[in-house]
Motif scaffolding. Structure first.
Motif, short mmCIF file in Angstrom:
data_model
loop_
_atom_site.label_atom_id
_atom_site.label_comp_id
_atom_site.label_asym_id
_atom_site.label_seq_id
_atom_site.Cartn_x
_atom_site.Cartn_y
_atom_site.Cartn_z
N PHE A 104 66.08 3.46 100.55
CA PHE A 104 64.84 4.16 100.88
C PHE A 104 64.68 4.31 102.39
CE2 PHE A 104 60.35 3.59 102.18
CZ PHE A 104 59.89 4.85 101.82
N GLY B 33 64.84 10.44 93.40
CA GLY B 33 64.22 9.30 92.72
C GLY B 33 64.84 9.02 91.36
N LEU C 126 58.61 7.08 96.21
CA LEU C 126 59.76 6.19 96.29
C LEU C 126 59.36 4.76 96.62
CD1 LEU C 126 62.55 8.31 98.07
CD2 LEU C 126 62.15 7.94 95.63
#
Length: 464
Positions: free
Chosen positions: A312, A256, A298
């Protein structure tokens, strides 16, 4: 008609073949079939001659009908056909035309492939078993080579067993894995566990923490650079961690924190396994498996435009959530014992926990998870004066959080058993109110009605 009869007389030679021959006219009516075709279909010639292949297909005598398909498509057709007795055959339908181009006959050639299909399925099953046995052998080897299994991977709770089972299944494939969980739950250890159980276990396991390397250096660390790329660069260039992990596993911790400027380059690596070192004009190919980990949400980062949506979804193919220690309380004693053995060995001691100390450990929520527990065990082994570590040797923050420790500490102030029960009830209600913030939620957590908890609050002089 005389020509067809002549065909039929000629067809008798086909009875010498082991492959099936099935002949129909231009409308799909069965004219003749050889002995092998009788055996393949499981019907006598007399039962089939004169009948249309479409009727036989509807009755599942054979399906699909390659004769029908050939007539509909007006060309040669090949397919796998199943007969009513379950046999499978590779069939090819060919059109036989007159000199003026009209269809006269459809000739179908069939070869029984039932045994070949069975052998192929058996081979696939055998390969699957071999993969499973290889994985089990790798697990046994991991235990044999290490006198002490990884302290983070200790436990018997249902949540823990489900986690290990999922990791074992994931290890057998090469797909990208995303590990999620709070700080200190052991994401790095789980990543190494998956690597050790995979077919890449003899190759490198390379770890990089995306939050600890400055953005200006992270790209060169990951992908490397060519000589003379920038001022201060090595004259021979630098091999990146992606190349170092070749044939093995690249573990990207704290994904992240990956800067937006580098995310497209990681996406390209995930999509087509290629990357471009800094200063190079030629892409390199990487044969690696990527495991990423994060303690952040996320999806929230995506909504805030701090993380690319496409990246992602590429990372989130096989998500694995590692539960916090407070959700697997049954494992705390096993983990504490494992860490106790580890640090006793390191410091040459032979200390133990008292039952009361174990009670305190098990009733604490462990916001720092396994890492906090490990640090605490090391500390008390060093600081406790006695061979047996008692509840009094543990930090006050743990004892205050433990209901059992509180009862032992304050029971002396109660002269009768009803007084003790009332003090316990008062303390539990206070804890529930602090934790949940409302009487409704506190009542639900305690298994009480809201009106009941309100009455007890009035009784004990508690406010919201």
């Amino acid at each position: 008609m005389s020509e067809i009869k002549e065909y039929v007389r000629t067809f008798n030679i086909f009875n010498t073949l082991s492959d099936g021959i099935y002949i129909s006219d231009a409308r799909g009516k069965t004219i003749w079939l050889n002995d092998a075709s009788e055996r393949i279909i499981g019907r006598k010639r007399e039962e089939l001659i004169g009948r249309n292949v479409r009727e036989l297909e509807n009755e599942k005598v054979f399906y699909p009908s390659v004769t029908r398909l050939t007539l509909e498509k007006q060309r040669t057709v090949s397919t796998v056909q199943t007969s009513k007795n379950g046999q499978k055959h590779l069939v090819t339908g060919n059109l036989l035309k007159s000199p003026n181009g009209d269809i006269e006959l459809v000739v179908v050639h069939s070869r029984d492939i039932t045994e070949a299909v069975r052998t192929s399925l058996q081979l696939e099953e055998t390969e699957a078993l071999l993969r499973k046995y290889s994985q089990e052998l790798r697990k046994m080897k991991m235990l044999v080579q290490s006198s002490e299994p990884s302290s983070d991977l200790v436990g018997k709770s249902k949540r823990f067993r489900e986690l290990l089972d999922l990791c074992e299944r994931v290890a057998s494939v090469d797909t990208t894995v995303l590990l999620t969980g709070e700080t200190g739950v052991g994401k790095s250890t789980v990543a190494q566990f998956i690597h050790q159980l995979s077919h890449r276990n003899k190759q490198p396991f390379v770890e990089i923490n995306c939050s600890t390397i400055p953005e200006t250096l992270l790209e060169s660390e990951l992908f490397g650079y060519e000589k003379g790329t920038f001022t201060g660069a090595s004259r021979t260039g630098k091999t990146g961690l992606v190349e170092t992990a070749e044939k093995g596993t690249l573990f990207l911790d704290e994904i992240g924190e990956l800067p937006l400027s580098i995310q497209p380059k990681l996406l390209k690596l995930l999509q087509d396994k290629t990357y471009l070192p800094l200063g190079s004009t030629k892409s390199k190919t990487a044969d690696i498996r990527i495991i990423a980990a994060t303690n952040q949400n996320l999806e929230k980062l995506v909504r805030e435009n701090r993380f690319r949506t496409d990246l992602f979804y590429r990372l989130n193919v096989l998500p694995i959530h590692i539960p916090p220690l407070r959700e697997r309380k049954d494992d705390i004693v096993h983990l504490a014992q494992s860490f106790l053995n580890k640090f006793n060995s390191i410091y040459g001691s032979n200390k133990t926990f008292s039952p009361q100390a174990y009670d305190v450990l098990q009733n604490y929520d462990w916001p720092g998870n396994i890492r906090e527990l490990e640090n605490l065990v090391e500390r008390v082994i060093i600081t406790s004066p006695q061979q047996e570590i008692s509840a009094n040797d543990l930090p006050d923050s743990l004892k205050k959080a433990s209901p059992l420790a509180w009862i032992k500490q304050d029971a002396h102030g109660c002269e009768t058993f009803p007084q003790l029960l009332e003090s316990i009830e008062k303390e539990w209600i206070q804890r529930a109110l602090r934790k949940h913030g409302s009487t409704r939620k506190a009542a639900k957590a305690l298994g009480m009605t809201q009106s009941a908890i309100m009455r007890r609050m009035k009784k004990y002089g508690l406010n919201r």
